[in-house]
Design a protein around this motif. Sequence first.
Motif, PDB file in Angstrom:
ATOM      1  N   ALA A 110      52.653   3.406  28.915  1.00 47.36           N
ATOM      2  CA  ALA A 110      53.695   2.795  29.738  1.00 47.36           C
ATOM      3  C   ALA A 110      54.990   2.660  28.932  1.00 47.36           C
ATOM      4  CB  ALA A 110      53.240   1.420  30.220  1.00 47.36           C
ATOM      5  N   LEU A 111      56.108   2.883  29.592  1.00 48.14           N
ATOM      6  CA  LEU A 111      57.411   2.717  28.954  1.00 48.14           C
ATOM      7  C   LEU A 111      57.705   1.227  28.795  1.00 48.14           C
ATOM      8  CD1 LEU A 111      60.007   4.168  27.955  1.00 48.14           C
ATOM      9  CD2 LEU A 111      60.928   3.832  30.267  1.00 48.14           C
ATOM     10  N   ARG A 112      57.855   0.777  27.553  1.00 52.20           N
ATOM     11  CA  ARG A 112      58.117  -0.634  27.300  1.00 52.20           C
ATOM     12  C   ARG A 112      59.608  -0.946  27.226  1.00 52.20           C
ATOM     13  NH1 ARG A 112      54.705  -4.055  24.788  1.00 52.20           N
ATOM     14  NH2 ARG A 112      56.407  -5.525  25.195  1.00 52.20           N
ATOM     15  N   CYS A 113      60.378  -0.028  26.651  1.00 50.30           N
ATOM     16  CA  CYS A 113      61.805  -0.269  26.504  1.00 50.30           C
ATOM     17  C   CYS A 113      62.485   1.036  26.116  1.00 50.30           C
ATOM     18  CB  CYS A 113      62.086  -1.350  25.458  1.00 50.30           C
ATOM     19  SG  CYS A 113      61.488  -0.925  23.805  1.00 50.30           S
ATOM     20  N   VAL A 114      63.817   1.009  26.149  1.00 51.62           N
ATOM     21  CA  VAL A 114      64.632   2.143  25.729  1.00 51.62           C
ATOM     22  C   VAL A 114      65.678   1.621  24.746  1.00 51.62           C
ATOM     23  CG1 VAL A 114      66.200   3.988  26.470  1.00 51.62           C
ATOM     24  CG2 VAL A 114      64.311   3.271  27.970  1.00 51.62           C
ATOM     25  N   ILE A 115      65.908   2.368  23.692  1.00 49.44           N
ATOM     26  CA  ILE A 115      66.972   2.030  22.739  1.00 49.44           C
ATOM     27  C   ILE A 115      68.064   3.083  22.868  1.00 49.44           C
ATOM     28  CG2 ILE A 115      67.606   1.808  20.307  1.00 49.44           C
ATOM     29  CD1 ILE A 115      64.728   0.921  19.748  1.00 49.44           C
ATOM     30  N   ALA A 116      69.286   2.626  23.091  1.00 49.35           N
ATOM     31  CA  ALA A 116      70.457   3.506  23.084  1.00 49.35           C
ATOM     32  C   ALA A 116      71.244   3.204  21.813  1.00 49.35           C
ATOM     33  CB  ALA A 116      71.316   3.268  24.324  1.00 49.35           C
ATOM     34  N   GLU A 117      71.239   4.149  20.888  1.00 45.71           N
ATOM     35  CA  GLU A 117      71.935   3.976  19.619  1.00 45.71           C
ATOM     36  C   GLU A 117      73.251   4.755  19.688  1.00 45.71           C
ATOM     37  OE1 GLU A 117      69.924   3.959  15.551  1.00 45.71           O
ATOM     38  OE2 GLU A 117      70.942   5.896  15.542  1.00 45.71           O
ATOM     39  N   VAL A 118      74.349   4.022  19.578  1.00 52.02           N
ATOM     40  CA  VAL A 118      75.681   4.605  19.744  1.00 52.02           C
ATOM     41  C   VAL A 118      76.357   4.701  18.384  1.00 52.02           C
ATOM     42  CG1 VAL A 118      77.908   4.381  20.898  1.00 52.02           C
ATOM     43  CG2 VAL A 118      75.821   3.589  22.045  1.00 52.02           C
ATOM     44  N   HIS A 119      76.980   5.845  18.112  1.00 53.44           N
ATOM     45  CA  HIS A 119      77.742   6.062  16.886  1.00 53.44           C
ATOM     46  C   HIS A 119      79.193   6.308  17.263  1.00 53.44           C
ATOM     47  CE1 HIS A 119      74.199   7.175  14.113  1.00 53.44           C
ATOM     48  NE2 HIS A 119      73.690   6.753  15.259  1.00 53.44           N
ATOM     49  N   ASN A 120      80.124   5.739  16.495  1.00 56.97           N
ATOM     50  CA  ASN A 120      81.527   6.060  16.730  1.00 56.97           C
ATOM     51  C   ASN A 120      82.051   6.960  15.613  1.00 56.97           C
ATOM     52  OD1 ASN A 120      82.216   4.378  14.527  1.00 56.97           O
ATOM     53  ND2 ASN A 120      82.681   2.632  15.833  1.00 56.97           N
ATOM     54  N   THR A 121      83.283   7.399  15.741  1.00 56.46           N
ATOM     55  CA  THR A 121      83.851   8.332  14.763  1.00 56.46           C
ATOM     56  C   THR A 121      84.328   7.632  13.501  1.00 56.46           C
ATOM     57  OG1 THR A 121      85.998   8.177  15.881  1.00 56.46           O
ATOM     58  CG2 THR A 121      84.552   9.998  16.521  1.00 56.46           C
ATOM     59  N   TYR A 122      84.111   6.315  13.399  1.00 53.63           N
ATOM     60  CA  TYR A 122      84.489   5.552  12.209  1.00 53.63           C
ATOM     61  C   TYR A 122      83.290   5.317  11.283  1.00 53.63           C
ATOM     62  CZ  TYR A 122      88.384   4.728  15.353  1.00 53.63           C
ATOM     63  OH  TYR A 122      89.426   4.911  16.235  1.00 53.63           O
ATOM     64  N   GLY A 123      82.177   5.979  11.582  1.00 47.65           N
ATOM     65  CA  GLY A 123      80.990   5.843  10.750  1.00 47.65           C
ATOM     66  C   GLY A 123      80.159   4.616  11.051  1.00 47.65           C
ATOM     67  N   GLU A 124      80.439   3.946  12.176  1.00 43.79           N
ATOM     68  CA  GLU A 124      79.682   2.746  12.552  1.00 43.79           C
ATOM     69  C   GLU A 124      78.659   3.100  13.626  1.00 43.79           C
ATOM     70  OE1 GLU A 124      83.281  -0.492  11.904  1.00 43.79           O
ATOM     71  OE2 GLU A 124      83.047   0.495  13.844  1.00 43.79           O
ATOM     72  N   ARG A 125      77.635   2.244  13.774  1.00 38.60           N
ATOM     73  CA  ARG A 125      76.603   2.488  14.764  1.00 38.60           C
ATOM     74  C   ARG A 125      76.042   1.168  15.265  1.00 38.60           C
ATOM     75  NH1 ARG A 125      73.002   5.713  10.238  1.00 38.60           N
ATOM     76  NH2 ARG A 125      72.716   3.975   8.786  1.00 38.60           N
ATOM     77  N   HIS A 126      75.489   1.218  16.465  1.00 36.22           N
ATOM     78  CA  HIS A 126      75.004  -0.005  17.110  1.00 36.22           C
ATOM     79  C   HIS A 126      73.891   0.368  18.077  1.00 36.22           C
ATOM     80  CE1 HIS A 126      75.392  -4.145  18.635  1.00 36.22           C
ATOM     81  NE2 HIS A 126      75.159  -3.630  19.828  1.00 36.22           N
ATOM     82  N   ARG A 127      72.870  -0.496  18.145  1.00 32.90           N
ATOM     83  CA  ARG A 127      71.766  -0.267  19.062  1.00 32.90           C
ATOM     84  C   ARG A 127      71.808  -1.248  20.231  1.00 32.90           C
ATOM     85  NH1 ARG A 127      66.583   0.564  14.994  1.00 32.90           N
ATOM     86  NH2 ARG A 127      66.879   2.802  14.610  1.00 32.90           N
TER      87      ARG A 127
END
Length: 241
Positions: A110-127
């Motif tokens: 069963a699908l429990r969750c989804v993680i969307a990990e976003v990266h920007n062009t400044y070398g930063e990232r966030h989930r």
Amino acid sequence: MTRARLVRTVIRHSRREPRRHLFAYRSYSWLVDLDEMPSLRWPLRLFADFRTGDHLGDPSATLRANVVDHLARQGIDLRGGQILMLANARVFGYVFNPLTVFWCHDHTGALRCVIAEVHNTYGERHRYLLPPEANPVVAKEFYVSPFNPVAGHYRLRLPVPGTRLRLAISLEGPDGRSTFDATVRGRVLPANRRNVTRAILAHPFETWRIAARIRLQGLRLWRRGLPIVPRTPHLSQEALP
């Protein structure tokens, strides 16, 4: 070669405010099981290298261990279930992933969750941790485009891909109006030698091209007079307790 899959995609961006701006391009991504990461032979390895440090978490650990650790901090235990990742691989030593998606299943499938990990062009990232519902909404917490403030929320459609991939993200302002939409659609194919070679020949320097294309579109918007929203420093999630 590998049990991973390739996704030949068409990516579309549509900005509604304060200027209408549309563009689309063809690309490809990898769809992999974190328990069966691809390991291609040379010279194909030059076009498909996966490294833990390209994503959030401990670069000395595995991608799966980092995702499991992240979920454990949120009280989620997959109990050994499958984690699928949609991402770009390193090409000639460089990678840029505007969006990486992790579909996290428990031991029953069963699908429990989804993680969307976003990266920007400044070398930063966030989930962004999302529930398994069809169309989750999450507050925007991360600076991506220099023309959009960190305000409003995202409305997402990130279904688990089968033979087709159909992702959609809409940025809605504090007033509820959609200001930006992005879609990623494509065919899911086995990552055999034939399909990998075709993708590489069609897009030989793809991660470099993606980063250049995003910067070029930003330059075009700036030349059209869009004001730049100042960027505030982003505290990496690796630094959070």
